[in-house]
Design a protein around this motif. Structure first.
Motif, PDB file in Angstrom:
ATOM      1  N   SER A 130     -80.812 -15.561  -5.415  1.00 56.73           N
ATOM      2  CA  SER A 130     -81.098 -15.871  -4.020  1.00 56.73           C
ATOM      3  C   SER A 130     -79.850 -15.506  -3.222  1.00 56.73           C
ATOM      4  CB  SER A 130     -81.435 -17.349  -3.852  1.00 56.73           C
ATOM      5  OG  SER A 130     -81.650 -17.660  -2.491  1.00 56.73           O
ATOM      6  N   LYS A 131     -80.019 -14.596  -2.278  1.00 57.97           N
ATOM      7  CA  LYS A 131     -78.868 -13.951  -1.647  1.00 57.97           C
ATOM      8  C   LYS A 131     -78.027 -13.329  -2.752  1.00 57.97           C
ATOM      9  CE  LYS A 131     -78.623 -16.683   2.586  1.00 57.97           C
ATOM     10  NZ  LYS A 131     -77.778 -17.559   3.433  1.00 57.97           N
ATOM     11  N   ASN A 132     -76.761 -13.725  -2.863  1.00 55.29           N
ATOM     12  CA  ASN A 132     -75.921 -13.196  -3.938  1.00 55.29           C
ATOM     13  C   ASN A 132     -75.671 -14.229  -5.028  1.00 55.29           C
ATOM     14  OD1 ASN A 132     -75.531 -10.627  -2.731  1.00 55.29           O
ATOM     15  ND2 ASN A 132     -74.006 -11.493  -1.352  1.00 55.29           N
ATOM     16  N   ASN A 133     -76.431 -15.315  -4.999  1.00 62.14           N
ATOM     17  CA  ASN A 133     -76.234 -16.383  -5.965  1.00 62.14           C
ATOM     18  C   ASN A 133     -77.188 -16.221  -7.147  1.00 62.14           C
ATOM     19  OD1 ASN A 133     -74.315 -17.713  -4.296  1.00 62.14           O
ATOM     20  ND2 ASN A 133     -75.991 -18.556  -3.077  1.00 62.14           N
ATOM     21  N   LEU A 134     -76.621 -16.205  -8.342  1.00 66.25           N
ATOM     22  CA  LEU A 134     -77.426 -16.088  -9.550  1.00 66.25           C
ATOM     23  C   LEU A 134     -78.141 -17.400  -9.813  1.00 66.25           C
ATOM     24  CD1 LEU A 134     -78.248 -14.484 -12.082  1.00 66.25           C
ATOM     25  CD2 LEU A 134     -76.182 -15.383 -13.202  1.00 66.25           C
ATOM     26  N   LEU A 135     -79.455 -17.323  -9.969  1.00 62.74           N
ATOM     27  CA  LEU A 135     -80.255 -18.506 -10.248  1.00 62.74           C
ATOM     28  C   LEU A 135     -80.587 -18.652 -11.723  1.00 62.74           C
ATOM     29  CD1 LEU A 135     -82.833 -18.364  -7.295  1.00 62.74           C
ATOM     30  CD2 LEU A 135     -80.671 -19.623  -7.402  1.00 62.74           C
ATOM     31  N   SER A 136     -81.004 -17.534 -12.350  1.00 62.53           N
ATOM     32  CA  SER A 136     -81.476 -17.679 -13.726  1.00 62.53           C
ATOM     33  C   SER A 136     -81.482 -16.349 -14.465  1.00 62.53           C
ATOM     34  CB  SER A 136     -82.895 -18.273 -13.738  1.00 62.53           C
ATOM     35  OG  SER A 136     -83.820 -17.328 -13.221  1.00 62.53           O
ATOM     36  N   LEU A 137     -81.566 -16.472 -15.782  1.00 59.87           N
ATOM     37  CA  LEU A 137     -81.800 -15.348 -16.686  1.00 59.87           C
ATOM     38  C   LEU A 137     -83.084 -15.654 -17.425  1.00 59.87           C
ATOM     39  CD1 LEU A 137     -80.986 -12.749 -18.256  1.00 59.87           C
ATOM     40  CD2 LEU A 137     -79.663 -14.240 -19.787  1.00 59.87           C
ATOM     41  N   ALA A 189     -72.962 -11.645 -21.308  1.00 57.54           N
ATOM     42  CA  ALA A 189     -72.661 -10.337 -20.729  1.00 57.54           C
ATOM     43  C   ALA A 189     -73.643 -10.002 -19.609  1.00 57.54           C
ATOM     44  CB  ALA A 189     -72.704  -9.270 -21.814  1.00 57.54           C
ATOM     45  N   GLU A 190     -74.915 -10.306 -19.819  1.00 57.27           N
ATOM     46  CA  GLU A 190     -75.941  -9.978 -18.822  1.00 57.27           C
ATOM     47  C   GLU A 190     -75.794 -10.824 -17.557  1.00 57.27           C
ATOM     48  OE1 GLU A 190     -79.404  -8.690 -22.036  1.00 57.27           O
ATOM     49  OE2 GLU A 190     -79.109 -10.782 -21.454  1.00 57.27           O
ATOM     50  N   SER A 191     -75.394 -12.056 -17.714  1.00 62.12           N
ATOM     51  CA  SER A 191     -75.282 -12.954 -16.570  1.00 62.12           C
ATOM     52  C   SER A 191     -73.858 -13.042 -16.011  1.00 62.12           C
ATOM     53  CB  SER A 191     -75.765 -14.350 -16.953  1.00 62.12           C
ATOM     54  OG  SER A 191     -74.986 -14.877 -18.014  1.00 62.12           O
ATOM     55  N   LYS A 192     -72.917 -12.364 -16.708  1.00 62.91           N
ATOM     56  CA  LYS A 192     -71.499 -12.412 -16.318  1.00 62.91           C
ATOM     57  C   LYS A 192     -70.975 -13.852 -16.303  1.00 62.91           C
ATOM     58  CE  LYS A 192     -71.405  -8.058 -13.740  1.00 62.91           C
ATOM     59  NZ  LYS A 192     -72.699  -7.584 -14.235  1.00 62.91           N
ATOM     60  N   ARG A 193     -71.333 -14.588 -17.343  1.00 64.79           N
ATOM     61  CA  ARG A 193     -70.898 -15.971 -17.528  1.00 64.79           C
ATOM     62  C   ARG A 193     -70.133 -16.052 -18.849  1.00 64.79           C
ATOM     63  NH1 ARG A 193     -72.787 -18.844 -12.854  1.00 64.79           N
ATOM     64  NH2 ARG A 193     -72.792 -20.775 -14.075  1.00 64.79           N
ATOM     65  N   PRO A 194     -69.389 -17.131 -19.077  1.00 66.70           N
ATOM     66  CA  PRO A 194     -68.645 -17.250 -20.336  1.00 66.70           C
ATOM     67  C   PRO A 194     -69.573 -17.423 -21.540  1.00 66.70           C
ATOM     68  CG  PRO A 194     -67.764 -18.718 -18.643  1.00 66.70           C
ATOM     69  CD  PRO A 194     -69.056 -18.203 -18.122  1.00 66.70           C
ATOM     70  N   VAL A 195     -69.174 -16.847 -22.652  1.00 71.04           N
ATOM     71  CA  VAL A 195     -69.896 -17.062 -23.909  1.00 71.04           C
ATOM     72  C   VAL A 195     -69.841 -18.554 -24.260  1.00 71.04           C
ATOM     73  CG1 VAL A 195     -69.963 -16.516 -26.378  1.00 71.04           C
ATOM     74  CG2 VAL A 195     -69.335 -14.746 -24.720  1.00 71.04           C
ATOM     75  N   ASN A 196     -70.964 -19.058 -24.738  1.00 69.26           N
ATOM     76  CA  ASN A 196     -71.112 -20.472 -25.130  1.00 69.26           C
ATOM     77  C   ASN A 196     -71.127 -21.436 -23.953  1.00 69.26           C
ATOM     78  OD1 ASN A 196     -71.285 -19.949 -27.923  1.00 69.26           O
ATOM     79  ND2 ASN A 196     -69.045 -19.937 -28.114  1.00 69.26           N
ATOM     80  N   GLU A 197     -71.191 -20.915 -22.735  1.00 68.52           N
ATOM     81  CA  GLU A 197     -71.325 -21.820 -21.592  1.00 68.52           C
ATOM     82  C   GLU A 197     -72.628 -22.614 -21.722  1.00 68.52           C
ATOM     83  OE1 GLU A 197     -70.618 -21.340 -16.920  1.00 68.52           O
ATOM     84  OE2 GLU A 197     -72.441 -20.331 -17.586  1.00 68.52           O
ATOM     85  N   ALA A 198     -72.577 -23.901 -21.445  1.00 70.52           N
ATOM     86  CA  ALA A 198     -73.762 -24.749 -21.523  1.00 70.52           C
ATOM     87  C   ALA A 198     -74.621 -24.543 -20.276  1.00 70.52           C
ATOM     88  CB  ALA A 198     -73.354 -26.215 -21.652  1.00 70.52           C
TER      89      ALA A 198
END
Length: 237
Positions: A130-137, A189-198
């Motif tokens: 939404s806009k530039n905010n990632l909501l989900s994968l 990698a796909e979401s550009k978030r840390p590995v193992n992030e909860a």
């Protein structure tokens, strides 16, 4: 053809969403006159709204619009099957397609969709923003015997809206499993978030009116202040 009580329920729900009905619904008699329907039709519509958690009913006092306890901007009512679009009233939800294919269901998906392992399914993976905010994968599978055609353009918009409008599919029931999920290396990698992030992950199986499962999905949500809302009725006690 949409049943009359569903039309009434949909219109009342729209009036609630636009705050035309803000605190309390009109009486049953007033709703009968407003929609030119029977009392049974009004009561069936009220039951739909109650089961979705949109209203509460107090005997002798009438029907009241439910107010979220908190976090109204990022509140997702899982009962109404609006999904991600419920999170963004002012800005539309957009999709970035990561994968799209037609392939055999395979053992795991066949188990969820009650089909043969060789039955064809559409596989869709996408990021939703939404806009530039990632909501989900989201990863989703659609049984092709029920949803015979999808393409990349359709999958960049609302898939459920497309299949509802083009295949007359009405989603009435679903099984949803909510859990804390740690992102895999690929998901990170796909979401550009840390590995193992909860993250909060919802696994979902959607059913047709005849209880035939046709869609299985796994969705990781990334909003810090997301609230999931369920209305629960317990008739076992």
């Amino acid at each position: 053809m949409v049943l009359k009580y569903k039309e009434v329920a949909q219109d009342i729900a729209q009036k609630i969403a636009t705050q035309l009905f803000e605190e309390k619904l009109p009486s049953e008699s007033e709703l009968m006159g407003m929609y030119l329907v029977s009392r049974n039709t009004v009561r069936n519509a009220i039951n739909v709204l109650y089961n979705q958690g949109l209203i509460s009913r107090i005997q002798g006092s009438g029907y009241f619009v439910n107010k979220p306890l908190h976090n109204e901007d990022n509140l997702m009512n899982l009962a109404n099957k609006v999904g991600m679009n419920a999170l963004s009233n002012e800005t539309p939800v957009t999709s970035k397609l990561l994968a799209f294919d037609s392939l055999p269901a395979g053992r795991e998906v066949a188990k969820f969709l009650h089909c043969n392992v060789d039955d064809p399914v559409y596989y869709v993976k996408r990021l939703r923003c939404s806009k530039n905010n990632l909501l989900s994968l989201e990863e989703a599978y659609y049984l092709r015997s029920v949803v015979p055609y999808l393409n990349k353009k359709i999958c960049s918009d609302s898939i459920f809206k497309f299949i509802k409008n083009n295949y007359n599919i009405e989603i009435v029931n679903a099984d949803e499993y909510v859990r804390i999920h740690q992102l895999t290396k690929d998901e990170a990698a796909e979401s550009k978030r840390p590995v193992n992030e909860a993250t909060l992950r919802i696994e979902e199986i959607n059913y047709l009116k005849n209880e035939r499962p046709f869609n299985y999905s796994k969705t990781c949500y990334f909003q810090d202040d997301l609230t999931l809302y369920y209305h629960i009725s317990n008739y076992l006690h």
